[in-house]
Design an enzyme around this catalytic site. Structure first.
Site, mmCIF file in Angstrom:
data_model
loop_
_atom_site.group_PDB
_atom_site.id
_atom_site.type_symbol
_atom_site.label_atom_id
_atom_site.label_comp_id
_atom_site.label_asym_id
_atom_site.label_seq_id
_atom_site.Cartn_x
_atom_site.Cartn_y
_atom_site.Cartn_z
ATOM 1 N N ASN A 164 4.815 6.172 1.194
ATOM 2 C CA ASN A 164 4.752 5.025 0.522
ATOM 3 C C ASN A 164 5.940 6.493 -0.960
ATOM 4 O OD1 ASN A 164 3.092 3.375 0.363
ATOM 5 N ND2 ASN A 164 1.189 4.578 -0.531
ATOM 6 N N TYR A 167 -5.457 -1.607 8.133
ATOM 7 C CA TYR A 167 -5.642 -1.721 7.240
ATOM 8 C C TYR A 167 -6.132 -3.524 6.019
ATOM 9 C CZ TYR A 167 -2.128 0.020 3.276
ATOM 10 O OH TYR A 167 -1.177 -0.134 1.837
ATOM 11 N N TYR A 218 -10.660 -0.144 6.602
ATOM 12 C CA TYR A 218 -9.213 0.907 8.071
ATOM 13 C C TYR A 218 -9.927 0.385 9.447
ATOM 14 C CZ TYR A 218 -7.667 3.366 4.321
ATOM 15 O OH TYR A 218 -7.646 3.536 3.442
ATOM 16 N N TRP A 219 -8.749 0.185 10.360
ATOM 17 C CA TRP A 219 -8.734 -0.102 11.817
ATOM 18 C C TRP A 219 -7.498 1.008 12.661
ATOM 19 C CZ3 TRP A 219 -9.622 -3.987 8.379
ATOM 20 C CH2 TRP A 219 -10.649 -4.978 8.600
ATOM 21 N N TYR A 265 -7.863 13.758 0.011
ATOM 22 C CA TYR A 265 -8.729 14.001 0.381
ATOM 23 C C TYR A 265 -9.752 12.502 0.588
ATOM 24 C CZ TYR A 265 -13.090 15.763 2.028
ATOM 25 O OH TYR A 265 -14.502 16.135 2.629
ATOM 26 N N ALA A 299 -0.571 3.872 -4.604
ATOM 27 C CA ALA A 299 0.601 4.633 -4.749
ATOM 28 C C ALA A 299 1.115 5.455 -5.940
ATOM 29 C CB ALA A 299 1.362 3.838 -4.058
ATOM 30 N N ALA A 300 -0.161 5.317 -7.071
ATOM 31 C CA ALA A 300 -0.267 6.165 -8.034
ATOM 32 C C ALA A 300 0.538 7.618 -8.130
ATOM 33 C CB ALA A 300 -1.289 6.015 -9.248
ATOM 34 N N ASP A 303 1.159 8.799 -4.795
ATOM 35 C CA ASP A 303 1.968 9.053 -3.961
ATOM 36 C C ASP A 303 3.452 9.057 -4.245
ATOM 37 O OD1 ASP A 303 0.187 8.617 -2.361
ATOM 38 O OD2 ASP A 303 0.407 6.556 -1.689
#
Length: 310
Positions: free
Chosen positions: A33, A89, A103-104, A170, A259-260, A262
């Site tokens: 992103n 995801y 997630y995968w 994190y 994505a704020a 990012d």
């Protein structure tokens, strides 16, 4: 200023999102992103954005790479690993714009980025860049072996005068233990020139009660430029010359906060790496993030991009 190159290291995944009874498929990832937004913002500037990751030989990988190239992101440092594919995801968004992810990705190609026969060529290429950007997620998804190699590369890069930029992002579930995460973050901060830190993530990892604890710890690690993101509150920017608070852009309706952080980092770096002041850079970060959260999904339409005069 001379032409510059920034390498953004991370992982892009296949994204699935519910749209009524159907699933929409796209691509996403925190560093991807940032890379896309940075490339968009600096297409007429002196900064070339390169994405550094590992993919497979599957249709998703091919489509991802073609999409990045269409956005102006350089892909010469994308490795392709036989028998591996990108992670995947699924994302849900509630009425307030907050997200839940599933997630995968346990065996995704990006996990093995620095363990391939052609990884040495990648390392030598990285040492030619002006800046390297990565996130806490970039660290978390690597194997222990790849993480050791990455820290060695960053050490060489920094010693040669390169600029290292770190966004904390994190995510506890990506780490085998909190102790391993703490060890890795502390090692990373010692190599960092610009730290873009979401304070909520600092609280979750280090247990901070006050912003000053974060500032003191990060400065003690040797970081010379610290940006602390505080959501809709003013961010803080601390450099050796100044400490400023920059108000966030007010948004009437938040659609999706994906994505704020990012996009804030992309706006900040787009200005900062092309000669902007910390004040101008933080304002650019807020403007872009404030625009992004008014749209569904991580990547907004190109036509919706704000003009930040970069």
């Amino acid at each position: 200023m001379n032409n510059q190159k920034i390498a953004i290291i991370g992982e892009c995944m296949v994204e699935l999102r519910s749209t009524g009874e159907m699933l929409a498929q796209n691509f996403g990832g925190d560093t991807l992103n940032t890379a896309l937004y940075l490339a968009r913002l600096t297409q007429n500037a002196n900064l070339a954005t390169h994405y550094v990751t590992a993919l497979g030989h599957d249709p998703f990988s091919s489509n991802m790479k073609a999409k990045w190239q269409s956005e102006g992101v350089h892909t010469e440092n994308v490795l392709h690993i036989e028998g591996k594919q990108p992670g995947l995801y699924y994302i849900e968004t509630d009425d307030t714009g907050e997200r839940s992810f599933y997630y995968w990705r346990n065996d995704a190609a990006a996990k093995y980025l620095f363990e391939q026969a052609d990884s040495n060529g990648l390392i030598q290429s990285l040492l030619t860049f002006d800046a390297i950007y990565l996130s806490g997620i970039s660290l978390a998804i690597l194997t222990d072996e790849s993480r050791v190699v990455l820290f060695d590369v960053l050490t060489q890069f920094k010693q040669a005068g390169g600029k290292v930029i770190f966004d904390n992002n994190y995510r506890p579930t990506l780490w085998q233990s909190k102790a391993k995460a703490l060890e890795s973050y502390q090692a990373m901060l010692k190599l960092t020139d610009i730290a873009c830190l979401t304070f909520e993530d600092e609280q979750a990892l280090f247990g901070d009660d006050e912003v000053e604890q974060c500032v003191t710890r990060t400065q003690a690690a040797g970081v010379t430029e610290i940006v602390i993101k505080l959501g809709c509150e003013p961010c803080l920017v601390i450099t050796p010359e100044e400490r400023i608070s920059v108000a966030a852009t007010r948004v009437e309706k938040v659609v999706d906060t994906t994505a704020a952080g990012d996009s804030f980092s992309a706006g900040y770096l787009a200005k900062r790496l092309t000669g902007g002041t910390p004040q101008e850079s933080a304002q650019a970060g807020h403007i872009l993030a404030g625009t992004v959260i008014q749209y569904a999904g991580a990547i907004i339409p190109t036509a919706a991009m704000p003009n930040l005069s970069i």
